[in-house]
Motif scaffolding. Structure first.
Motif, PDB file in Angstrom:
ATOM      1  N   SER A   9      -5.564  -4.451 -13.470  1.00 32.29           N
ATOM      2  CA  SER A   9      -5.114  -5.725 -12.903  1.00 32.29           C
ATOM      3  C   SER A   9      -4.555  -5.540 -11.500  1.00 32.29           C
ATOM      4  N   ILE A  10      -3.785  -4.498 -11.286  1.00 33.75           N
ATOM      5  CA  ILE A  10      -3.199  -4.273  -9.966  1.00 33.75           C
ATOM      6  C   ILE A  10      -4.281  -3.922  -8.953  1.00 33.75           C
ATOM      7  N   THR A  11      -5.238  -3.091  -9.347  1.00 34.83           N
ATOM      8  CA  THR A  11      -6.340  -2.760  -8.441  1.00 34.83           C
ATOM      9  C   THR A  11      -7.131  -4.000  -8.063  1.00 34.83           C
ATOM     10  N   ARG A  12      -7.333  -4.880  -9.031  1.00 43.89           N
ATOM     11  CA  ARG A  12      -8.049  -6.128  -8.767  1.00 43.89           C
ATOM     12  C   ARG A  12      -7.280  -6.999  -7.777  1.00 43.89           C
ATOM     13  N   ARG A  13      -5.972  -7.107  -7.958  1.00 43.62           N
ATOM     14  CA  ARG A  13      -5.170  -7.928  -7.053  1.00 43.62           C
ATOM     15  C   ARG A  13      -5.079  -7.308  -5.667  1.00 43.62           C
ATOM     16  N   LEU A  14      -5.059  -5.996  -5.576  1.00 44.92           N
ATOM     17  CA  LEU A  14      -5.065  -5.359  -4.257  1.00 44.92           C
ATOM     18  C   LEU A  14      -6.354  -5.660  -3.507  1.00 44.92           C
ATOM     19  N   GLN A  15      -7.468  -5.685  -4.215  1.00 43.39           N
ATOM     20  CA  GLN A  15      -8.732  -6.038  -3.574  1.00 43.39           C
ATOM     21  C   GLN A  15      -8.747  -7.502  -3.163  1.00 43.39           C
ATOM     22  N   ARG A  16      -8.233  -8.373  -4.018  1.00 41.55           N
ATOM     23  CA  ARG A  16      -8.232  -9.799  -3.686  1.00 41.55           C
ATOM     24  C   ARG A  16      -7.297 -10.108  -2.527  1.00 41.55           C
ATOM     25  N   ALA A  17      -6.217  -9.349  -2.387  1.00 40.71           N
ATOM     26  CA  ALA A  17      -5.301  -9.553  -1.262  1.00 40.71           C
ATOM     27  C   ALA A  17      -5.766  -8.855   0.006  1.00 40.71           C
ATOM     28  N   ASP A  18      -6.857  -8.067  -0.067  1.00 38.85           N
ATOM     29  CA  ASP A  18      -7.401  -7.352   1.090  1.00 38.85           C
ATOM     30  C   ASP A  18      -6.335  -6.443   1.717  1.00 38.85           C
ATOM     31  N   LEU A  19      -5.619  -5.713   0.871  1.00 31.28           N
ATOM     32  CA  LEU A  19      -4.603  -4.778   1.339  1.00 31.28           C
ATOM     33  C   LEU A  19      -5.180  -3.373   1.393  1.00 31.28           C
ATOM     34  N   ASP A  20      -4.847  -2.659   2.454  1.00 34.40           N
ATOM     35  CA  ASP A  20      -5.316  -1.285   2.607  1.00 34.40           C
ATOM     36  C   ASP A  20      -4.398  -0.349   1.827  1.00 34.40           C
ATOM     37  N   LEU A  21      -4.315  -0.593   0.542  1.00 34.30           N
ATOM     38  CA  LEU A  21      -3.471   0.201  -0.353  1.00 34.30           C
ATOM     39  C   LEU A  21      -4.283   0.578  -1.577  1.00 34.30           C
ATOM     40  N   SER A  22      -4.010   1.750  -2.093  1.00 35.09           N
ATOM     41  CA  SER A  22      -4.588   2.143  -3.372  1.00 35.09           C
ATOM     42  C   SER A  22      -3.551   1.950  -4.458  1.00 35.09           C
ATOM     43  N   LEU A  23      -3.951   2.252  -5.679  1.00 33.78           N
ATOM     44  CA  LEU A  23      -3.024   2.115  -6.794  1.00 33.78           C
ATOM     45  C   LEU A  23      -1.835   3.062  -6.654  1.00 33.78           C
ATOM     46  N   ALA A  24      -2.089   4.282  -6.164  1.00 40.47           N
ATOM     47  CA  ALA A  24      -0.990   5.236  -5.998  1.00 40.47           C
ATOM     48  C   ALA A  24      -0.008   4.770  -4.926  1.00 40.47           C
ATOM     49  N   ASP A  25      -0.520   4.228  -3.825  1.00 38.98           N
ATOM     50  CA  ASP A  25       0.366   3.698  -2.780  1.00 38.98           C
ATOM     51  C   ASP A  25       1.225   2.563  -3.321  1.00 38.98           C
ATOM     52  N   PHE A  26       0.610   1.676  -4.105  1.00 39.88           N
ATOM     53  CA  PHE A  26       1.365   0.553  -4.641  1.00 39.88           C
ATOM     54  C   PHE A  26       2.433   1.029  -5.620  1.00 39.88           C
ATOM     55  N   ARG A  27       2.129   2.010  -6.438  1.00 42.06           N
ATOM     56  CA  ARG A  27       3.124   2.538  -7.366  1.00 42.06           C
ATOM     57  C   ARG A  27       4.295   3.172  -6.618  1.00 42.06           C
ATOM     58  N   VAL A  28       4.002   3.854  -5.515  1.00 40.91           N
ATOM     59  CA  VAL A  28       5.086   4.419  -4.708  1.00 40.91           C
ATOM     60  C   VAL A  28       5.973   3.316  -4.152  1.00 40.91           C
ATOM     61  N   GLN A  29       5.361   2.232  -3.681  1.00 34.87           N
ATOM     62  CA  GLN A  29       6.159   1.109  -3.189  1.00 34.87           C
ATOM     63  C   GLN A  29       7.001   0.491  -4.305  1.00 34.87           C
ATOM     64  N   GLN A  30       6.457   0.425  -5.505  1.00 33.80           N
ATOM     65  CA  GLN A  30       7.253  -0.085  -6.627  1.00 33.80           C
ATOM     66  C   GLN A  30       8.457   0.808  -6.895  1.00 33.80           C
ATOM     67  N   VAL A  31       8.263   2.124  -6.824  1.00 34.20           N
ATOM     68  CA  VAL A  31       9.382   3.041  -7.037  1.00 34.20           C
ATOM     69  C   VAL A  31      10.436   2.852  -5.949  1.00 34.20           C
ATOM     70  N   VAL A  32       9.987   2.668  -4.699  1.00 33.74           N
ATOM     71  CA  VAL A  32      10.937   2.470  -3.597  1.00 33.74           C
ATOM     72  C   VAL A  32      11.736   1.184  -3.804  1.00 33.74           C
ATOM     73  N   TRP A  33      11.062   0.103  -4.183  1.00 35.57           N
ATOM     74  CA  TRP A  33      11.773  -1.158  -4.439  1.00 35.57           C
ATOM     75  C   TRP A  33      12.757  -0.997  -5.597  1.00 35.57           C
ATOM     76  N   GLY A  34      12.334  -0.310  -6.652  1.00 35.72           N
ATOM     77  CA  GLY A  34      13.234  -0.108  -7.774  1.00 35.72           C
ATOM     78  C   GLY A  34      14.441   0.742  -7.414  1.00 35.72           C
ATOM     79  N   LEU A  35      14.236   1.806  -6.648  1.00 32.83           N
ATOM     80  CA  LEU A  35      15.353   2.655  -6.235  1.00 32.83           C
ATOM     81  C   LEU A  35      16.298   1.915  -5.291  1.00 32.83           C
ATOM     82  N   THR A  36      15.738   1.058  -4.437  1.00 34.16           N
ATOM     83  CA  THR A  36      16.601   0.275  -3.538  1.00 34.16           C
ATOM     84  C   THR A  36      17.498  -0.667  -4.338  1.00 34.16           C
ATOM     85  N   ALA A  37      16.905  -1.380  -5.301  1.00 31.93           N
ATOM     86  CA  ALA A  37      17.716  -2.263  -6.142  1.00 31.93           C
ATOM     87  C   ALA A  37      18.733  -1.470  -6.963  1.00 31.93           C
ATOM     88  N   PHE A  38      18.318  -0.290  -7.439  1.00 25.06           N
ATOM     89  CA  PHE A  38      19.235   0.553  -8.209  1.00 25.06           C
ATOM     90  C   PHE A  38      20.405   1.026  -7.353  1.00 25.06           C
TER      91      PHE A  38
END
Length: 297
Positions: free
Chosen positions: A79-108
């Motif tokens: 689902s995430i890979t599909r949404r990344l393609q639909r949003a035309d973002l130059d990100l892969s699944l690994a890049d997006f997961r890293v961003q999720q970790v960064v957002w989670g650590l910031t909130a933490f």
């Protein structure tokens, strides 16, 4: 003897920590090779390419390891890979997961600062505050995913807005005597926006040797918009069967404008209902209150 045992245990623990940190910082084989290939096209291995920075050199392996653990726990990669393609973002699944970790650590981190201030005054609330910090991490991860959904909606809205103009420009170019690929290149070269980026990807596939019809079919499967899929399918069918392309483009532009007009009318009807909310819950009770309020001399 007690001091010797404690010293040995402390030294063993320190050695284990240093060894683990060194293992986490050690890049794998792909990262060591890909760092010397800056012109490599975007593939699934591209996110492992280390950035040229001290912070990334120190924290990159740790963040990628945390992203892999998050992927194993959260799932939903398709689902995430599909949404990344639909949003035309130059990100892969690994890049997006890293961003999720960064957002989670910031909130933490933000929640932890507030929790420490509260715990210094009320030590008995340490356990609920620890749970709150964990919830903040999960919330940060989910907020990044919600942000991705919002990016998909914004990109698709921009594509639908630009589609009629691009279709009309292609119809004019084809009517002037240019071929489909040449017309597409001319329109993309003079356009800026979300749809131009999508068509640039289609042209890149055509230049690498893929047939035009297959590139358009891939774009039709990749997009999440029915008007764009009809546009791509109509263009592919016109190229395969020899249908007049200018008429197809004009018809596609008219269909998209009609769909946008219907959506605008439906949105206006929904807004009328929303406009009744302050009237019913604010203006009407105030009027009734003044009507039935007893007169005072």
């Amino acid at each position: 003897m007690t001091g010797v045992v404690l010293g040995l245990l402390a030294g063993l623990g320190l050695w284990l920590v240093v060894d683990r940190v060194a293992a986490m910082r050690r890049p794998d084989f792909e990262a060591r090779v890909l760092r010397h290939l800056p012109d490599l096209p975007h593939t699934g291995l591209r996110p492992d390419l280390p950035r040229r920075g001290v912070v990334d050199e120190l924290l990159g392996p740790v963040m990628r390891g945390a992203a892999r653990r998050l992927e194993s726990v959260a799932g939903g990669s398709a689902s995430i890979t599909r949404r990344l393609q639909r949003a035309d973002l130059d990100l892969s699944l690994a890049d997006f997961r890293v961003q999720q970790v960064v957002w989670g650590l910031t909130a933490f981190a933000v929640t932890t600062v507030g929790a420490l201030l509260v715990a210094s005054r009320a030590p008995g609330r340490a356990v609920p505050l620890a749970v709150l910090c964990a919830v903040a991490f999960v919330t940060g991860v989910l907020l990044r995913e919600n942000r991705l959904t919002a990016q998909v909606r914004r990109h698709e809205r921009a594509v639908l807005t630009e589609l009629p103009a691009v279709a009309e420009l292609m119809a004019l170019a084809v009517a002037a005597g240019e071929g489909p690929v040449a017309a597409l290149e001319r329109v993309v070269g003079r356009s800026r926006g979300a749809l131009a980026g999508e068509l640039t990807r289609v042209l890149a596939e055509v230049r690498t040797g893929a047939p035009v019809a297959r590139a358009l079919d891939d774009w039709s499967r990749r997009t999440g918009l029915a008007p764009v899929a009809r546009f791509a399918n109509g263009l592919a069918v016109a190229l395969e069967r020899g249908t007049p392309l200018a008429d197809v483009m004009h018809a596609q532009a008219g269909d998209v404008r009609e769909a946008q007009r219907r959506e605008l009318i439906e949105s206006g009807a929904r807004r009328e209902v929303f406009m009744m909310v302050p009237v019913v819950f604010l203006v009407l009770p105030t009027t009734v209150m003044f009507a039935f309020r007893p007169k005072t001399e």
